[in-house]
Design an enzyme around this catalytic site. Structure first.
Site, PDB file in Angstrom:
ATOM      1  N   GLU A 112     -41.330 -24.424   2.879  1.00  0.00           N
ATOM      2  CA  GLU A 112     -39.892 -24.204   2.707  1.00  0.00           C
ATOM      3  C   GLU A 112     -39.127 -24.825   3.876  1.00  0.00           C
ATOM      4  O   GLU A 112     -38.125 -25.519   3.686  1.00  0.00           O
ATOM      5  CB  GLU A 112     -39.639 -22.701   2.630  1.00  0.00           C
ATOM      6  CG  GLU A 112     -38.187 -22.312   2.488  1.00  0.00           C
ATOM      7  CD  GLU A 112     -38.003 -20.806   2.588  1.00  0.00           C
ATOM      8  OE1 GLU A 112     -36.905 -20.338   2.250  1.00  0.00           O
ATOM      9  OE2 GLU A 112     -38.942 -20.098   3.020  1.00  0.00           O
ATOM     10  N   HIS A 113     -39.576 -24.553   5.086  1.00  0.00           N
ATOM     11  CA  HIS A 113     -38.974 -25.102   6.302  1.00  0.00           C
ATOM     12  C   HIS A 113     -40.044 -25.859   7.083  1.00  0.00           C
ATOM     13  O   HIS A 113     -41.131 -25.327   7.306  1.00  0.00           O
ATOM     14  CB  HIS A 113     -38.420 -24.003   7.201  1.00  0.00           C
ATOM     15  CG  HIS A 113     -37.542 -23.012   6.512  1.00  0.00           C
ATOM     16  ND1 HIS A 113     -38.014 -21.790   6.048  1.00  0.00           N
ATOM     17  CD2 HIS A 113     -36.219 -23.057   6.208  1.00  0.00           C
ATOM     18  CE1 HIS A 113     -37.013 -21.131   5.488  1.00  0.00           C
ATOM     19  NE2 HIS A 113     -35.922 -21.866   5.567  1.00  0.00           N
ATOM     20  N   TYR A 162     -26.432 -13.263  -7.686  1.00  0.00           N
ATOM     21  CA  TYR A 162     -27.039 -11.983  -7.320  1.00  0.00           C
ATOM     22  C   TYR A 162     -27.171 -11.921  -5.806  1.00  0.00           C
ATOM     23  O   TYR A 162     -27.723 -12.820  -5.174  1.00  0.00           O
ATOM     24  CB  TYR A 162     -28.418 -11.802  -7.967  1.00  0.00           C
ATOM     25  CG  TYR A 162     -28.930 -10.393  -7.771  1.00  0.00           C
ATOM     26  CD1 TYR A 162     -28.720  -9.431  -8.749  1.00  0.00           C
ATOM     27  CD2 TYR A 162     -29.566 -10.010  -6.591  1.00  0.00           C
ATOM     28  CE1 TYR A 162     -29.145  -8.124  -8.558  1.00  0.00           C
ATOM     29  CE2 TYR A 162     -29.981  -8.707  -6.389  1.00  0.00           C
ATOM     30  CZ  TYR A 162     -29.769  -7.768  -7.379  1.00  0.00           C
ATOM     31  OH  TYR A 162     -30.168  -6.467  -7.180  1.00  0.00           O
ATOM     32  N   HIS A 214     -32.945 -40.162 -40.845  1.00  0.00           N
ATOM     33  CA  HIS A 214     -32.543 -40.926 -39.665  1.00  0.00           C
ATOM     34  C   HIS A 214     -32.302 -42.387 -40.053  1.00  0.00           C
ATOM     35  O   HIS A 214     -31.274 -42.982 -39.699  1.00  0.00           O
ATOM     36  CB  HIS A 214     -33.631 -40.874 -38.585  1.00  0.00           C
ATOM     37  CG  HIS A 214     -33.648 -39.618 -37.777  1.00  0.00           C
ATOM     38  ND1 HIS A 214     -33.864 -38.384 -38.329  1.00  0.00           N
ATOM     39  CD2 HIS A 214     -33.474 -39.418 -36.439  1.00  0.00           C
ATOM     40  CE1 HIS A 214     -33.833 -37.466 -37.374  1.00  0.00           C
ATOM     41  NE2 HIS A 214     -33.590 -38.069 -36.213  1.00  0.00           N
ATOM     42  N   ASN A 260     -35.255  -8.546  -5.463  1.00  0.00           N
ATOM     43  CA  ASN A 260     -36.598  -7.972  -5.394  1.00  0.00           C
ATOM     44  C   ASN A 260     -37.427  -8.380  -6.608  1.00  0.00           C
ATOM     45  O   ASN A 260     -37.017  -9.215  -7.417  1.00  0.00           O
ATOM     46  CB  ASN A 260     -36.517  -6.448  -5.256  1.00  0.00           C
ATOM     47  CG  ASN A 260     -35.848  -5.785  -6.456  1.00  0.00           C
ATOM     48  OD1 ASN A 260     -35.741  -6.366  -7.538  1.00  0.00           O
ATOM     49  ND2 ASN A 260     -35.396  -4.559  -6.273  1.00  0.00           N
ATOM     50  N   GLN A 309     -30.838  -4.627 -14.270  1.00  0.00           N
ATOM     51  CA  GLN A 309     -29.706  -4.339 -15.148  1.00  0.00           C
ATOM     52  C   GLN A 309     -28.528  -5.274 -14.879  1.00  0.00           C
ATOM     53  O   GLN A 309     -27.804  -5.659 -15.807  1.00  0.00           O
ATOM     54  CB  GLN A 309     -29.283  -2.875 -15.020  1.00  0.00           C
ATOM     55  CG  GLN A 309     -28.812  -2.432 -13.644  1.00  0.00           C
ATOM     56  CD  GLN A 309     -29.943  -1.939 -12.760  1.00  0.00           C
ATOM     57  OE1 GLN A 309     -31.111  -2.250 -12.980  1.00  0.00           O
ATOM     58  NE2 GLN A 309     -29.599  -1.143 -11.756  1.00  0.00           N
ATOM     59  N   ASP A 314     -30.230 -22.075   8.805  1.00  0.00           N
ATOM     60  CA  ASP A 314     -30.020 -20.831   8.069  1.00  0.00           C
ATOM     61  C   ASP A 314     -28.549 -20.443   8.021  1.00  0.00           C
ATOM     62  O   ASP A 314     -28.105 -19.793   7.067  1.00  0.00           O
ATOM     63  CB  ASP A 314     -30.807 -19.692   8.720  1.00  0.00           C
ATOM     64  CG  ASP A 314     -32.287 -19.737   8.398  1.00  0.00           C
ATOM     65  OD1 ASP A 314     -32.668 -20.444   7.452  1.00  0.00           O
ATOM     66  OD2 ASP A 314     -33.065 -19.061   9.092  1.00  0.00           O
TER      67      ASP A 314
END
Length: 431
Positions: A327-328, A130, A420, A214, A191, A361
Site C-alpha cells: 500500500e505504501h 461511509y 444485427h 469494519n 444498514q 496521509d
C-alpha cells in the site's frame, strides 16, 4: 517477534512465498448476518434502518433525526480546535490541487474513413461516503474520499457516519463541511450501506459507495456491488521501507511504528542491504515503542506481522517490493528516484528520507485511500476517475456505412445474430 529473512539463505524463496501468503485478517463468517441486515433495509427501508441503528449504535431516532442539520455542523466546527481546523483546510486545498490535475479531457476526431469517433467524460450523479465512527473517526479520510468526488463534478456526496450513543466527532463534521458533503446522516454499519444502495423514504439511493469500515461494512459493500459501484475492499494497512546505509534508523523506526499503531493487523516491513542498519532500526524501534500511547496495538502489529528482510545488494529489493505490492512504499536510499523507476506495484511511493508516509496521509495532496493486501498489482489508489464515467461516441454517414457495413453484416451472420446483420443491411438496402 518480527519475521527475519535473508535472501542469502537457501530456503529464502520458500519462506518469502509463505510470507506473501500470510493472512492478516481472520474473516468471521458474517455474510449471512450481513445479508439479513441488507435485505431488511432493502425491503422495509427507514423502519429497518432505525431498528438496526437502535440495536447496534444504542441510538433511538426517528426518520427526521437521521439527518445532521447545518446548525449542528456549524456548532461542531466552532467546537473544534482552530489549529486543527486550519490543518484540515491546508489538507483540503492541497488534495484539491493534486486531484484537479487528474481531470480527463473529452476528445472527438475523424478517422481516415470519415467516421467520427470520440469519448466524453461525465461525473457520477450521486456518491455515498461511509465514515467510521467512534474511536476510528478519521477526518482526513473524509477529505480524501469527498474531495476527488467534488472535483469530478459529483452533485450529491452523501456521508453516513455512525454515532454510537449519539456522539459524533466534531472534526469529522468539520471535514465534511470543508470537503463539500451535501448530506450527512448519523447512521452506520451494514444498514447504512444498504440504505445508500437501495434508498429509503429518507435517503435517496446513490450510484457508488466509497470509504472504509469494519467487516460488516465490507461484507455489505460486497453484497450491494452490481447494484451500485464500490471503491475497494480495504484490508489492514501496510508499509514497506526500502533503505540503505545512508538512511536514518530513527526515522525508519518511527515510520514503521506509524503504520503499526493503526491496527494490530497492520504490517510494517523493512528491506535493506545493510545488516548494521537493520540492527540499528530494531533498537530504535524498541526504544520508541514504549513511548507510544497505542503501544499495545503497535507492539502486537510489529511482533505478529512485522518483518526485516536482508538482501545481498539493493537491486535484490526490487523484485521483493514488486511482489509485496505494498500500500505504501518508502524509499530511503542514496538514489531513491532510480529505485522507484523499477517499481511497478505500489499504492503510493514516498521518495527520500524527508517524505514520511504521514505527510501523504494528511497534507501531501496525494490520496491516502490505497490498495492493500497486494491488490496494488492490479489496482490504483482513489482518484478523480473513480467518480467519473467515459462514454464512447460514434457517428457514421452514408459513405462510411457503405464501407464498414458489409464487414459488420458478415460478422453478425458468422455469430448467428441475423438481426444485427439486418439492421445494417436495411440501411444499405440489402437483405
Amino acid at each position: 517477534m518480527p519475521l527475519r529473512l535473508d535472501n542469502a539463505s537457501p530456503d529464502f524463496a520458500s519462506k518469502f512465498k509463505a510470507f506473501l501468503a500470510m493472512k492478516r485478517e481472520v474473516a468471521a463468517d458474517i455474510e449471512a448476518a450481513t445479508r439479513a441486515i441488507v435485505d431488511d433495509v432493502a425491503h422495509r427501508g427507514d423502519a429497518a434502518l432505525l431498528e438496526a441503528t437502535e440495536k447496534f449504535d444504542r441510538l433511538t431516532l426517528d426518520a427526521a433525526g437521521m439527518r445532521v442539520g447545518e446548525a449542528e455542523v456549524e456548532a461542531a466546527v466552532k467546537a473544534c480546535d482552530s489549529e486543527t481546523v486550519d490543518a484540515l483546510k491546508l489538507a483540503r486545498d492541497r488534495i484539491e490541487f493534486f486531484h484537479r490535475r487528474q481531470l480527463p479531457k473529452d476528445d472527438r476526431f475523424t478517422d481516415p474513413l470519415g467516421v467520427e469517433l470520440g469519448w466524453r467524460w461525465s461525473a457520477i450523479e450521486a456518491v455515498g461516503l461511509y465514515v467510521p465512527g467512534g474511536t476510528a473517526a478519521y477526518p482526513s479520510s473524509v477529505l480524501m474520499n469527498a474531495i476527488p468526488a467534488k472535483v469530478a463534478g459529483v452533485e450529491r456526496v452523501v456521508m453516513v457516519v455512525p454515532s454510537p450513543g449519539g456522539t459524533l466527532n466534531p472534526l469529522v463534521l468539520a471535514a465534511a463541511q470543508l470537503a463539500g458533503a451535501t448530506e450527512i446522516y448519523r447512521i452506520g454499519g451494514a444498514q447504512a450501506v444498504a440504505a445508500l444502495a437501495y434508498g429509503t423514504a429518507t435517503i435517496a439511493p446513490v450510484a457508488k459507495i466509497v470509504g472504509p469500515g469494519n467487516a460488516y461494512v465490507a461484507a455489505a459493500k460486497r453484497l450491494v456491488f452490481g447494484r451500485v459501484g464500490i471503491d475497494m475492499i480495504a484490508g489492514p494497512s501496510e508499509v514497506v521501507v526500502v533503505a540503505d546505509k545512508t538512511a536514518n534508523p530513527d526515522w525508519i523506526a518511527a515510520d514503521l511504528l506509524a503504520q503499526a499503531e493503526h491496527d494490530a493487523n497492520a504490517q510494517s516491513i523493512l528491506i535493506t542491504d545493510s545488516a548494521v542498519l537493520a540492527a540499528d532500526v530494531e533498537r530504535a524501534l524498541a526504544a520508541q515503542l514504549t513511548t507510544l500511547p497505542r503501544v499495545k496495538i503497535a507492539r502486537a502489529s510489529w511482533d505478529e506481522f512485522g518483518a526485516i528482510i536482508k538482501v545481498a545488494k539493493l537491486e535484490d529489493a526490487v523484485p521483493l517490493a514488486n511482489a509485496i505490492a505494498a500500500e505504501h512504499l518508502e524509499i530511503m536510499t542514496a538514489d531513491p528516484e532510480a529505485f522507484a523507476d523499477k517499481i511497478r506495484n505500489a499504492g503510493a511511493i514516498f521518495l527520500g528520507g524527508h517524505t514520511p508516509e504521514a505527510i501523504g496521509d494528511y497534507v501531501g495532496g496525494s490520496n491516502h485511500v490505497l490498495p492493500t493486501a497486494r491488490s496494488a498489482r492490479f489496482s490504483s489508489g482513489l482518484g478523480v476517475l473513480d467518480f467519473m464515467k467515459r462514454t464512447s461516441i460514434l457517428k457514421c454517414g452514408p459513405e462510411q456505412l457503405a464501407v464498414l457495413g458489409p464487414a459488420a453484416m458478415a460478422l453478425g451472420k458468422a455469430e448467428g445474430l441475423d438481426a444485427h446483420a439486418r439492421s445494417v443491411g436495411l440501411r444499405l438496402n440489402q437483405r
